[in-house]
Design an enzyme around this catalytic site. Structure first.
Site, PDB file in Angstrom:
ATOM      1  N   SER A 177      33.747  -1.559 129.511  1.00 29.89           N
ATOM      2  CA  SER A 177      33.858  -0.118 129.756  1.00 29.89           C
ATOM      3  C   SER A 177      35.259   0.328 129.376  1.00 29.89           C
ATOM      4  O   SER A 177      36.203  -0.473 129.402  1.00 29.89           O
ATOM      5  CB  SER A 177      33.636   0.144 131.241  1.00 29.89           C
ATOM      6  OG  SER A 177      33.917   1.490 131.554  1.00 29.89           O
ATOM      7  N   TYR A 187      34.969  -2.069 140.109  1.00 30.00           N
ATOM      8  CA  TYR A 187      34.343  -1.925 138.790  1.00 30.00           C
ATOM      9  C   TYR A 187      35.394  -2.101 137.683  1.00 30.00           C
ATOM     10  O   TYR A 187      35.199  -2.885 136.746  1.00 30.00           O
ATOM     11  CB  TYR A 187      33.671  -0.548 138.683  1.00 30.00           C
ATOM     12  CG  TYR A 187      32.989  -0.313 137.357  1.00 30.00           C
ATOM     13  CD1 TYR A 187      31.790  -0.954 137.049  1.00 30.00           C
ATOM     14  CD2 TYR A 187      33.546   0.540 136.411  1.00 30.00           C
ATOM     15  CE1 TYR A 187      31.170  -0.744 135.820  1.00 30.00           C
ATOM     16  CE2 TYR A 187      32.923   0.760 135.183  1.00 30.00           C
ATOM     17  CZ  TYR A 187      31.739   0.109 134.891  1.00 30.00           C
ATOM     18  OH  TYR A 187      31.132   0.310 133.675  1.00 30.00           O
TER      19      TYR A 187
HETATM   20  N1  NAP Z   1      26.580   4.470 132.426  1.00 30.17           N
HETATM   21  C1  NAP Z   1      27.869   4.593 132.117  1.00 30.17           C
HETATM   22  O1  NAP Z   1      28.460   5.695 132.201  1.00 30.17           O
HETATM   23  C2  NAP Z   1      28.639   3.392 131.616  1.00 30.17           C
HETATM   24  C3  NAP Z   1      29.939   3.605 131.112  1.00 30.17           C
HETATM   25  C4  NAP Z   1      30.661   2.516 130.621  1.00 30.17           C
HETATM   26  C5  NAP Z   1      30.114   1.262 130.654  1.00 30.17           C
HETATM   27  N2  NAP Z   1      28.863   1.070 131.159  1.00 30.17           N
HETATM   28  C6  NAP Z   1      28.341  -0.290 131.167  1.00 30.17           C
HETATM   29  O2  NAP Z   1      27.261  -0.346 130.259  1.00 30.17           O
HETATM   30  C7  NAP Z   1      26.295  -1.308 130.704  1.00 30.17           C
HETATM   31  C8  NAP Z   1      24.936  -0.636 130.787  1.00 30.17           C
HETATM   32  O3  NAP Z   1      25.045   0.444 131.702  1.00 30.17           O
HETATM   33  P1  NAP Z   1      23.818   1.432 131.988  1.00 30.17           P
HETATM   34  O4  NAP Z   1      24.415   2.731 132.361  1.00 30.17           O
HETATM   35  O5  NAP Z   1      22.835   1.325 130.902  1.00 30.17           O
HETATM   36  O6  NAP Z   1      23.268   0.765 133.331  1.00 30.17           O
HETATM   37  P2  NAP Z   1      21.911   0.968 134.113  1.00 30.17           P
HETATM   38  O7  NAP Z   1      21.052   2.040 133.509  1.00 30.17           O
HETATM   39  O8  NAP Z   1      22.274   1.071 135.556  1.00 30.17           O
HETATM   40  O9  NAP Z   1      21.192  -0.440 133.851  1.00 30.17           O
HETATM   41  C9  NAP Z   1      21.787  -1.610 134.281  1.00 30.17           C
HETATM   42  C10 NAP Z   1      20.931  -2.773 133.850  1.00 30.17           C
HETATM   43  O10 NAP Z   1      21.554  -3.975 134.298  1.00 30.17           O
HETATM   44  C11 NAP Z   1      20.572  -4.765 134.966  1.00 30.17           C
HETATM   45  N3  NAP Z   1      21.220  -5.583 135.976  1.00 30.17           N
HETATM   46  C12 NAP Z   1      22.017  -5.176 136.986  1.00 30.17           C
HETATM   47  N4  NAP Z   1      22.376  -6.219 137.731  1.00 30.17           N
HETATM   48  C13 NAP Z   1      21.791  -7.315 137.181  1.00 30.17           C
HETATM   49  C14 NAP Z   1      21.766  -8.690 137.499  1.00 30.17           C
HETATM   50  N5  NAP Z   1      22.447  -9.182 138.549  1.00 30.17           N
HETATM   51  N6  NAP Z   1      21.057  -9.527 136.713  1.00 30.17           N
HETATM   52  C15 NAP Z   1      20.371  -9.051 135.650  1.00 30.17           C
HETATM   53  N7  NAP Z   1      20.343  -7.762 135.296  1.00 30.17           N
HETATM   54  C16 NAP Z   1      21.043  -6.910 136.065  1.00 30.17           C
HETATM   55  C17 NAP Z   1      19.606  -3.740 135.565  1.00 30.17           C
HETATM   56  O11 NAP Z   1      18.324  -4.289 135.786  1.00 30.17           O
HETATM   57  P3  NAP Z   1      17.754  -4.781 137.178  1.00 30.17           P
HETATM   58  O12 NAP Z   1      18.221  -3.826 138.231  1.00 30.17           O
HETATM   59  O13 NAP Z   1      16.271  -4.774 136.937  1.00 30.17           O
HETATM   60  O14 NAP Z   1      18.280  -6.152 137.346  1.00 30.17           O
HETATM   61  C18 NAP Z   1      19.540  -2.728 134.439  1.00 30.17           C
HETATM   62  O15 NAP Z   1      18.612  -3.162 133.476  1.00 30.17           O
HETATM   63  C19 NAP Z   1      26.816  -1.828 132.044  1.00 30.17           C
HETATM   64  O16 NAP Z   1      27.518  -3.027 131.831  1.00 30.17           O
HETATM   65  C20 NAP Z   1      27.771  -0.736 132.492  1.00 30.17           C
HETATM   66  O17 NAP Z   1      28.783  -1.224 133.348  1.00 30.17           O
HETATM   67  C21 NAP Z   1      28.110   2.108 131.634  1.00 30.17           C
END
Ligand code: NAP
Length: 265
Positions: A127, A140
């Site tokens: 991130s 985080y």
């Molecule tokens: N959204 C933002 O604004 C943002 C910004 C910067 C970076 N990011 C990063 O980008 C990535 C994707 O984010 P997103 O917004 O797409 O997240 P999201 O929609 O909340 O999805 C997160 C995914 O991670 C899986 N997950 C969580 N804990 C897990 C575990 N212990 N084992 C296996 N799978 C797990 C969840 O599936 P289950 O719950 O089914 O396990 C889900 O498929 C993350 O690394 C996040 O930190 C996000």
């Protein structure tokens, strides 16, 4: 030979957009998350990335079925909010267990296979928050900063192999991540934090709500993994968010703190 990809975090957000995209573009794709996915062209491979044994079994199953692994796009991750002084330690630890140790486990389980590919690619999703501390998001930010450092080390360790690794640092993405993460209730907190915490947390939720689409980030990640030579990290996001990484390095620390402090609290 059809190349084989593992996409983690495939049940939501970026991973959910990426897994079918790779399938459309000719990869045999496994989609990992704790919940079992049902996506077009994607083979469900449920596992918790913070559970090294369960993850090892899942990767062994993939190898038994497919015999090779060429690409790992590690998107699984969680967020969370609360002040350092009062956020329950187990909540902070679960963020670090998932985001840092989960990535460590992914590396240990997949590197031996990825190294055998003549075009191995490993993208670890961090991130922009991994480049700076953001108020009330300490666990985080720490988890993503640790992942950045680990990626830098790993790249040097893999020198001379065909495996290319990069840290992908997106800004805000409009996914369900805010709705599903732990955010400490304002009324739990000492009054000195309450107003600033509420402002920062509401601001974060609003920014994420207006963020990039998961499809856009998926397309950008696809372009990155297709490159012949990967840079150490890639920023994906609005100009201001990308610029913040550079500016945070140029400005004296106390000036940068004032800029960010105005933005978030
Ligand atoms: N959204 C933002 O604004 C943002 C910004 C910067 C970076 N990011 C990063 O980008 C990535 C994707 O984010 P997103 O917004 O797409 O997240 P999201 O929609 O909340 O999805 C997160 C995914 O991670 C899986 N997950 C969580 N804990 C897990 C575990 N212990 N084992 C296996 N799978 C797990 C969840 O599936 P289950 O719950 O089914 O396990 C889900 O498929 C993350 O690394 C996040 O930190 C996000």
């Amino acid at each position: 030979m059809q190349p084989v990809a593992l996409v983690t975090g495939a049940s939501s957000g970026v991973g959910e957009a990426l897994a079918p995209l790779l399938a459309q573009r000719g990869y045999k794709v496994y989609g990992m998350s704790r919940r079992e996915v049902d996506l077009p062209g994607v083979i469900a491979l449920p596992a918790d990335v913070s559970d090294a044994e369960a993850l090892g079994r899942a990767v062994a199953q993939l190898m038994e079925e497919s015999g090779r692994l060429d690409v790992v796009l590690h998107c699984a991750g969680i967020g969370g909010a609360g002040p350092v002084e009062q956020m329950p330690a187990e909540r902070a630890k679960s963020i670090i267990d998932t985001n840092f140790w989960g990535s460590w486990n992914i590396c240990q389980a997949t590197l031996p296979h990825l190294r055998k590919s003549d075009r191995g690619r490993l993208l670890l999703v961090g991130s922009i928050a991994g480049f700076m501390g953001i108020p009330f998001r300490s666990a985080y930010c720490a988890s993503k900063a640790a992942l950045k450092a680990m990626t830098d080390s790993l790249r040097m360790e893999l020198k001379g192999t065909d495996l290319q690794v990069a840290y992908v640092a997106p800004g805000d993405i409009a996914t369900n991540s805010i709705a599903t993460q732990y955010r400490q209730p304002v009324f739990d907190l000492d009054p000195i934090y309450q107003a600033r915490y509420k402002k920062a947390d509401d601001g974060m939720a609003e920014n994420v709500g207006h963020g990039m689409s998961a499809n856009f980030v998926a397309e950008e990640m696809y372009k990155i993994m297709e490159k012949d030579e990967l840079k150490p990290y890639y920023l994906i996001g609005a100009f201001v968010q990308k610029a913040s990484v550079k500016v945070s390095r140029w400005l004296p620390g106390s000036w940068w703190e004032k800029v960010l402090g105005k933005y978030y609290s």
